[in-house]
Design a protein around this motif. Structure first.
Motif, PDB file in Angstrom:
ATOM      1  N   ASN A 475       0.833  -1.195   0.000  1.00 59.68           N
ATOM      2  CA  ASN A 475       0.000   0.000   0.000  1.00 59.68           C
ATOM      3  C   ASN A 475       0.873   1.252   0.000  1.00 59.68           C
ATOM      4  O   ASN A 475       2.019   1.237   0.471  1.00 59.68           O
ATOM      5  CB  ASN A 475      -0.900   0.027   1.224  1.00 59.68           C
ATOM      6  N   ALA A 476       0.327   2.368  -0.488  1.00 59.55           N
ATOM      7  CA  ALA A 476       1.013   3.668  -0.436  1.00 59.55           C
ATOM      8  C   ALA A 476      -0.012   4.742  -0.126  1.00 59.55           C
ATOM      9  O   ALA A 476      -1.194   4.605  -0.479  1.00 59.55           O
ATOM     10  CB  ALA A 476       1.716   3.962  -1.753  1.00 59.55           C
ATOM     11  N   LYS A 477       0.412   5.792   0.532  1.00 60.74           N
ATOM     12  CA  LYS A 477      -0.509   6.882   0.850  1.00 60.74           C
ATOM     13  C   LYS A 477       0.221   8.208   0.836  1.00 60.74           C
ATOM     14  O   LYS A 477       1.459   8.274   0.864  1.00 60.74           O
ATOM     15  CB  LYS A 477      -1.171   6.665   2.213  1.00 60.74           C
ATOM     16  N   ALA A 478      -0.558   9.277   0.780  1.00 60.83           N
ATOM     17  CA  ALA A 478      -0.027  10.642   0.816  1.00 60.83           C
ATOM     18  C   ALA A 478      -0.959  11.485   1.668  1.00 60.83           C
ATOM     19  O   ALA A 478      -2.150  11.183   1.801  1.00 60.83           O
ATOM     20  CB  ALA A 478       0.082  11.211  -0.587  1.00 60.83           C
ATOM     21  N   ASN A 479      -0.412  12.535   2.261  1.00 59.29           N
ATOM     22  CA  ASN A 479      -1.178  13.466   3.091  1.00 59.29           C
ATOM     23  C   ASN A 479      -1.209  14.833   2.427  1.00 59.29           C
ATOM     24  O   ASN A 479      -0.160  15.339   1.991  1.00 59.29           O
ATOM     25  CB  ASN A 479      -0.551  13.572   4.486  1.00 59.29           C
ATOM     26  N   GLU A 480      -2.384  15.427   2.338  1.00 59.69           N
ATOM     27  CA  GLU A 480      -2.537  16.775   1.790  1.00 59.69           C
ATOM     28  C   GLU A 480      -3.482  17.555   2.689  1.00 59.69           C
ATOM     29  O   GLU A 480      -4.303  16.974   3.411  1.00 59.69           O
ATOM     30  CB  GLU A 480      -3.086  16.752   0.364  1.00 59.69           C
ATOM     31  N   THR A 481      -3.378  18.878   2.643  1.00 61.05           N
ATOM     32  CA  THR A 481      -4.257  19.715   3.463  1.00 61.05           C
ATOM     33  C   THR A 481      -4.637  20.979   2.707  1.00 61.05           C
ATOM     34  O   THR A 481      -3.832  21.529   1.938  1.00 61.05           O
ATOM     35  CB  THR A 481      -3.586  20.090   4.792  1.00 61.05           C
ATOM     36  N   VAL A 530      10.617   3.180   6.587  1.00 63.34           N
ATOM     37  CA  VAL A 530       9.829   3.066   7.824  1.00 63.34           C
ATOM     38  C   VAL A 530       8.360   3.307   7.517  1.00 63.34           C
ATOM     39  O   VAL A 530       7.475   2.572   7.977  1.00 63.34           O
ATOM     40  CB  VAL A 530      10.337   4.055   8.893  1.00 63.34           C
ATOM     41  N   GLN A 531       8.068   4.360   6.723  1.00 62.18           N
ATOM     42  CA  GLN A 531       6.680   4.681   6.400  1.00 62.18           C
ATOM     43  C   GLN A 531       6.010   3.557   5.612  1.00 62.18           C
ATOM     44  O   GLN A 531       4.831   3.233   5.824  1.00 62.18           O
ATOM     45  CB  GLN A 531       6.616   5.987   5.607  1.00 62.18           C
ATOM     46  N   ILE A 532       6.755   2.921   4.689  1.00 63.08           N
ATOM     47  CA  ILE A 532       6.191   1.792   3.934  1.00 63.08           C
ATOM     48  C   ILE A 532       5.783   0.675   4.882  1.00 63.08           C
ATOM     49  O   ILE A 532       4.702   0.077   4.760  1.00 63.08           O
ATOM     50  CB  ILE A 532       7.213   1.290   2.894  1.00 63.08           C
ATOM     51  N   LEU A 533       6.642   0.388   5.868  1.00 58.55           N
ATOM     52  CA  LEU A 533       6.343  -0.691   6.808  1.00 58.55           C
ATOM     53  C   LEU A 533       5.202  -0.323   7.751  1.00 58.55           C
ATOM     54  O   LEU A 533       4.400  -1.175   8.128  1.00 58.55           O
ATOM     55  CB  LEU A 533       7.605  -1.036   7.597  1.00 58.55           C
ATOM     56  N   VAL A 534       5.110   0.936   8.139  1.00 58.34           N
ATOM     57  CA  VAL A 534       3.999   1.389   8.979  1.00 58.34           C
ATOM     58  C   VAL A 534       2.686   1.274   8.211  1.00 58.34           C
ATOM     59  O   VAL A 534       1.657   0.861   8.757  1.00 58.34           O
ATOM     60  CB  VAL A 534       4.240   2.836   9.456  1.00 58.34           C
ATOM     61  N   GLN A 535       2.694   1.650   6.925  1.00 60.95           N
ATOM     62  CA  GLN A 535       1.485   1.606   6.112  1.00 60.95           C
ATOM     63  C   GLN A 535       1.081   0.184   5.749  1.00 60.95           C
ATOM     64  O   GLN A 535      -0.049  -0.054   5.337  1.00 60.95           O
ATOM     65  CB  GLN A 535       1.708   2.425   4.833  1.00 60.95           C
ATOM     66  N   ASN A 536       2.017  -0.743   5.887  1.00 57.28           N
ATOM     67  CA  ASN A 536       1.766  -2.149   5.559  1.00 57.28           C
ATOM     68  C   ASN A 536       2.152  -3.015   6.751  1.00 57.28           C
ATOM     69  O   ASN A 536       3.169  -3.728   6.725  1.00 57.28           O
ATOM     70  CB  ASN A 536       2.549  -2.543   4.312  1.00 57.28           C
ATOM     71  N   PRO A 537       1.361  -2.985   7.822  1.00 56.99           N
ATOM     72  CA  PRO A 537       1.757  -3.624   9.085  1.00 56.99           C
ATOM     73  C   PRO A 537       1.766  -5.152   9.063  1.00 56.99           C
ATOM     74  O   PRO A 537       2.260  -5.776  10.002  1.00 56.99           O
ATOM     75  CB  PRO A 537       0.708  -3.108  10.076  1.00 56.99           C
ATOM     76  N   THR A 538       1.275  -5.798   8.012  1.00 60.02           N
ATOM     77  CA  THR A 538       1.255  -7.270   7.962  1.00 60.02           C
ATOM     78  C   THR A 538       2.415  -7.825   7.143  1.00 60.02           C
ATOM     79  O   THR A 538       2.477  -9.031   6.899  1.00 60.02           O
ATOM     80  CB  THR A 538      -0.066  -7.754   7.360  1.00 60.02           C
ATOM     81  N   VAL A 539       3.317  -6.942   6.714  1.00 61.58           N
ATOM     82  CA  VAL A 539       4.402  -7.369   5.836  1.00 61.58           C
ATOM     83  C   VAL A 539       5.674  -7.647   6.628  1.00 61.58           C
ATOM     84  O   VAL A 539       6.032  -6.890   7.531  1.00 61.58           O
ATOM     85  CB  VAL A 539       4.669  -6.286   4.773  1.00 61.58           C
ATOM     86  N   THR A 540       6.375  -8.727   6.274  1.00 59.64           N
ATOM     87  CA  THR A 540       7.740  -8.964   6.758  1.00 59.64           C
ATOM     88  C   THR A 540       8.671  -8.881   5.557  1.00 59.64           C
ATOM     89  O   THR A 540       8.297  -9.220   4.429  1.00 59.64           O
ATOM     90  CB  THR A 540       7.877 -10.344   7.419  1.00 59.64           C
ATOM     91  N   ILE A 541       9.894  -8.397   5.790  1.00 63.79           N
ATOM     92  CA  ILE A 541      10.811  -8.185   4.668  1.00 63.79           C
ATOM     93  C   ILE A 541      12.208  -8.700   4.991  1.00 63.79           C
ATOM     94  O   ILE A 541      12.576  -8.887   6.157  1.00 63.79           O
ATOM     95  CB  ILE A 541      10.909  -6.689   4.293  1.00 63.79           C
ATOM     96  N   GLU A 542      12.961  -8.937   3.961  1.00 64.77           N
ATOM     97  CA  GLU A 542      14.377  -9.246   4.071  1.00 64.77           C
ATOM     98  C   GLU A 542      15.157  -8.047   3.552  1.00 64.77           C
ATOM     99  O   GLU A 542      14.915  -7.594   2.422  1.00 64.77           O
ATOM    100  CB  GLU A 542      14.730 -10.476   3.245  1.00 64.77           C
ATOM    101  N   LEU A 543      16.082  -7.499   4.391  1.00 62.91           N
ATOM    102  CA  LEU A 543      16.957  -6.409   3.981  1.00 62.91           C
ATOM    103  C   LEU A 543      18.177  -7.021   3.327  1.00 62.91           C
ATOM    104  O   LEU A 543      18.886  -7.840   3.930  1.00 62.91           O
ATOM    105  CB  LEU A 543      17.356  -5.556   5.179  1.00 62.91           C
ATOM    106  N   MET A 544      18.446  -6.674   2.097  1.00 65.22           N
ATOM    107  CA  MET A 544      19.502  -7.295   1.305  1.00 65.22           C
ATOM    108  C   MET A 544      20.558  -6.247   0.950  1.00 65.22           C
ATOM    109  O   MET A 544      20.238  -5.230   0.331  1.00 65.22           O
ATOM    110  CB  MET A 544      18.907  -7.881   0.025  1.00 65.22           C
ATOM    111  N   ALA A 545      21.797  -6.505   1.352  1.00 62.22           N
ATOM    112  CA  ALA A 545      22.893  -5.603   1.029  1.00 62.22           C
ATOM    113  C   ALA A 545      23.845  -6.297   0.052  1.00 62.22           C
ATOM    114  O   ALA A 545      24.152  -7.490   0.207  1.00 62.22           O
ATOM    115  CB  ALA A 545      23.634  -5.181   2.284  1.00 62.22           C
ATOM    116  N   HIS A 546      24.298  -5.535  -0.954  1.00 62.32           N
ATOM    117  CA  HIS A 546      25.157  -6.104  -1.995  1.00 62.32           C
ATOM    118  C   HIS A 546      26.394  -5.218  -2.171  1.00 62.32           C
ATOM    119  O   HIS A 546      26.343  -4.006  -1.980  1.00 62.32           O
ATOM    120  CB  HIS A 546      24.414  -6.168  -3.335  1.00 62.32           C
TER     121      HIS A 546
END
Length: 654
Positions: A475-481, A530-546
C-alpha cells in the motif's frame, strides 16, 4: 465625483480674492483663475506658489499626471514649503513612477523625520508592483454599457436584486448646473438602470426620481438602501448660488414607484460634512463619513445606532479604522465586515479599498484588498450583494474615462487532487488500483483507478489522506491539506506502489568506504522505508545488502552482512518490530539484472543483462564499468510474507 464635492462642502471664510475659489474647494474654477494670475505676475516666489496651488487642484480632481507637471515646476521655481515633495511623490506614485516617488518621499523625510504619510508612501511604492504581479482571486469587469464620459460611481443593487442598479452620475441628463466650480462637470444625481437580458446589457440610465424630489439642482449621490430596497439614504450637498451649505444625509422611501420627499437625517448637529451613508442589514446602525470634532484626521468614519428618526449619538470608529488622512465610502456587509476607502494607509494609489474584520477580542483588523480591486488610481465605493462574494465598486484606473463602475466576483476556491498510481520499479501506471480518500471533515470516498489516474474534489480547511491498494503490491498513501490556503490549488499526487514479487532497491543509502555505519545522508531514504512498513503492518521483509565484485569475496560478504544489519537496527530504533525484519548480506554473489528502468536510463545496457564481473570487464570504457559497479553496490528489500500479525504477551497475573 462626490469625493471632490465633499472637499468643497465647507464655509468660505475671509480669504484673499485670488485664493478664494481654491480655499473653498472650487478646484476646477481655481485652476483657470490661477493661470490668469500667473500670466500677470513676474514675482518668482508668487509664480512658484501659483504652480503649487494648480498642482494641488489637479491632485484633488484626480488628474495626477497634470498635477505632477505643476509640482515639478513649483520645485524648480523654488517653492519653499517641503510639503511639495510629499504631494509630488504622491502623484508620481499614482502614475507608477516609483523610483522618483521614493526619492521625493525621502527629501520630505529629511525635513519631517518619521512622517507616517511619507513612510507609508515608500512602503506603497515597494508593495504595489508586487500586488500588481500577484493579484488576488477577484475577477473584475468594466460595466461599459452603463458608464459614460462623466463620473459614474457608487453603484448598488437595491435589495440585492441584480436586475436594477442605482448609482450616482454627472452625465448628460443630470439636473445640476453644467459649470461645477469643483469638478467642471454637472452636479451629480442619482440614476438607475435595468438590465436587458435579451440584449445582454444595461438600458439607458434615467433619473431615479422623475418627480425631482430626490434629484435636484444640488449635488446628490452615494446611496444606500435597506434590505428590501424601498428606503434610501443618500448624500446631498446643498448650494445657495455658489456658496456651499454643507453635505448632509437624507432619506426617502418608495411607494408604488414614487419616492417621498427626502427628510434630513439628524446626526451631527452643526457639522458641515455628513455623507456617504451605509445602512446595516438589520437597519439598526448607520455608518457615515464626517469631519465633526473628535476625529483623527480629515474625514473619518462614524456610526450611529438606533432606528430611522431616532438615531443615537454618533460614535467615531477609532484609530483602528481612521487615520490622519481621509477615510470615506464605508460599506457594512451583511456578515459584519466593514469596507472603506483611505488615502493614508499603505496602498496602491490615491484612494484604496480596505477590508476590516473584528477579531476574537472585538478589535478591528484592517487589510488592503490589493489588485485587481485596487489600482494605482482611485478605488472606492465598494458594494457586496447580500450573502455573496460579488458586487460593484468604482475606479478611475488607466483605461477608464473617469470614475467608472466595475463589477467584481470572488470565484469559489477550488481544491482537487489530480493523481496517478504507478509501479515503483518501472514507473508505469497501474490499472485497477483501489483509491481511498479520508478527510477530517468526515469525507470517506473510494474509487477504482481504471487507467492509473484518479481525481478528487477537496473541501476547504480540511486535512486528507489518500491511499492506493492493489493485489501484489504494498500500500502507499499521501497526506494533503487545504487548511489556510487562500487560493485555489490542484495537488499533483503520485502514489508509487511497491511490487511484492521482486527485490526493491532502496536508493540513497550511504556508507563510508569499507565501513557499515550509516551516514546521516541515508536518513530520508530509511525514513521512507519506515513509512512503507507502517502503512503495511502485515508485511515482513528481508533487507539485502550487496557489494560490487571487486576486492576479497569474504570481506565483501561480511561487509554486506553488517551493512544489512545496520539498516535493520535503524528500522527497529524507529518502531518497526524486529520480528518483521531479516538482515541478509549477499556480498558480490547476486549481481543486478538490468530492468526496463535501468535500460532506459543507460543506453549501453539492455534489459535482461546480468551485471557480472565478466560482463562489466568487457565494457569499452571505464565510465561504463564504474556505472555498473555502482548499480551492483545496492541495498534492497523483498517481501517475505504479507500475513504477519503482531503477537502481544499476556499481562502478568497479580
Amino acid at each position: 465625483m462626490l469625493t471632490l464635492v465633499l472637499g468643497g462642502c465647507k464655509a468660505s471664510g475671509k480669504l484673499s480674492k485670488s485664493n478664494k475659489s481654491y480655499e473653498i474647494g472650487e478646484y476646477y474654477r481655481s485652476i483657470e483663475q490661477y493661470r490668469k494670475t500667473y500670466r500677470k505676475t513676474k514675482n518668482r516666489a508668487v509664480k512658484a506658489e501659483i504652480q503649487f496651488r494648480i498642482a494641488e487642484a489637479y491632485k484633488y480632481i484626480g488628474e495626477y499626471k497634470r498635477a505632477a507637471t505643476f509640482y515639478k515646476t513649483a520645485i524648480v521655481r523654488g517653492y519653499s514649503d517641503p510639503i511639495v515633495f510629499l504631494h509630488y511623490a504622491d502623484v508620481l506614485r499614482a502614475d507608477q513612477e516609483y523610483d522618483e516617488a521614493i526619492a521625493n518621499y525621502q527629501k520630505y523625510l529629511k525635513t519631517s523625520p518619521g512622517d507616517q504619510h511619507a513612510l507609508n508612501g515608500i512602503a506603497s511604492c515597494d508593495r504595489t508592483p508586487k500586488w500588481l504581479d500577484n493579484p488576488t482571486r477577484f475577477q473584475i469587469e468594466d460595466l461599459k454599457s452603463l458608464n459614460s464620459k462623466a463620473s459614474d460611481y457608487a453603484g448598488v443593487y437595491p435589495g440585492g436584486h441584480e436586475n436594477q442598479i442605482v448609482f450616482t452620475s454627472s452625465r448628460e441628463g443630470a439636473t445640476g448646473r453644467r459649470d461645477s466650480p469643483i469638478t467642471g462637470q454637472l452636479y451629480g444625481d442619482i440614476f438607475h438602470s435595468y438590465y436587458d437580458k435579451q440584449k445582454g446589457r444595461w438600458e439607458k440610465p434615467t433619473l431615479i426620481d422623475e418627480n425631482l424630489t430626490v434629484d435636484t439642482g444640488d449635488d446628490e449621490g452615494a446611496a444606500s438602501f435597506d434590505s428590501r430596497g424601498t428606503t434610501m439614504y443618500f448624500t446631498r450637498c446643498r448650494y445657495d448660488k455658489t456658496k456651499s451649505m454643507g453635505a448632509e444625509i437624507y432619506t426617502s422611501s418608495e411607494t408604488g414607484g414614487t419616492w417621498s420627499d427626502p427628510v434630513r437625517v439628524e446626526l451631527g448637529g452643526d457639522s458641515l460634512l455628513i455623507a456617504h451613508p451605509s445602512l446595516s442589514a438589520d437597519g439598526r446602525t448607520l455608518y457615515f463619513v464626517s469631519d465633526m470634532p473628535g476625529g483623527f484626521g480629515g474625514k473619518d468614519i462614524w456610526k450611529a445606532e438606533g432606528a430611522p428618526g431616532a438615531w443615537g449619538k454618533p460614535v467615531n470608529l477609532g484609530p483602528a479604522i481612521n487615520t490622519p488622512g481621509n477615510e470615506m465610502f464605508p460599506f457594512i456587509r451583511d456578515n459584519g465586515e466593514l469596507y472603506f476607502s483611505s488615502d493614508f494607509r499603505v496602498g496602491m494609489g490615491g484612494l484604496d479599498i480596505f477590508k476590516a474584520v473584528k477579531n476574537d477580542k472585538g478589535q478591528w483588523e484592517v487589510e488592503n484588498m490589493k489588485s485587481p480591486i485596487n489600482s494605482p488610481g482611485d478605488d472606492f465605493a465598494i458594494y457586496f450583494i447580500p450573502g455573496e462574494d460579488r458586487g460593484l465598486f468604482t475606479t478611475n484606473r488607466k483605461g477608464t474615462r473617469g470614475d467608472d463602475i466595475f463589477s467584481f466576483v470572488l470565484p469559489p476556491k477550488i481544491f482537487e487532487i489530480d493523481g496517478n498510481v504507478v509501479d515503483k520499479e518501472t514507473g508505469n501506471r497501474l490499472k485497477n488500483a483501489t483509491i481511498r480518500l479520508i478527510g477530517t471533515d468526515g469525507t470517506m470516498l473510494r474509487l477504482n483507478a481504471d487507467n492509473g489516474k484518479f481525481k478528487f474534489r477537496l473541501n476547504p480547511e480540511t486535512e486528507y489522506v489518500v491511499a492506493a491498494f492493489k493485489k501484489g503490491y504494498l500500500n502507499a498513501k499521501a497526506n494533503e491539506t487545504t487548511i489556510g490556503l487562500k487560493d485555489s490549488k490542484t495537488f499533483d499526487v503520485s502514489l508509487a506502489l511497491t511490487p511484492t514479487d521482486a527485490p526493491i532497491r532502496v536508493d540513497n543509502i550511504y556508507f563510508d568506504f569499507g565501513k557499515w555505519d550509516l551516514l546521516p545522508a541515508s536518513k530520508n531514504a530509511l525514513d521512507s522505508l519506515v513509512q512503507i512498513l507502517v502503512q503495511n503492518p502485515t508485511v515482513t521483509i528481508e533487507l539485502m545488502a550487496h557489494t560490487d565484485c571487486r576486492g576479497d569475496a569474504k570481506f565483501n560478504f561480511e561487509l554486506s552482512q553488517k551493512r544489512a544489519e545496520s539498516v535493520v537496527n535503524y528500522l527497529v530504533a524507529n518502531g518497526i518490530s524486529p520480528a518483521r525484519l531479516v538482515a541478509k548480506g549477499y556480498g558480490e554473489t547476486a549481481p543486478k539484472t538490468v530492468n526496463r528502468k535501468l535500460a532506459q536510463k543507460y543506453n549501453f545496457l539492455k534489459r535482461g543483462e546480468e551485471l557480472t564481473c565478466d560482463f562489466i570487464n568487457k565494457l569499452p570504457t571505464e565510465e561504463e564499468q564504474e556505472i555498473c559497479h555502482q548499480i551492483n553496490r545496492r541495498t534492497e528489500f523483498r517481501v517475505l510474507s504479507t500475513d504477519y500479525r503482531e503477537k502481544f504477551a499476556p499481562s502478568p497475573k497479580e
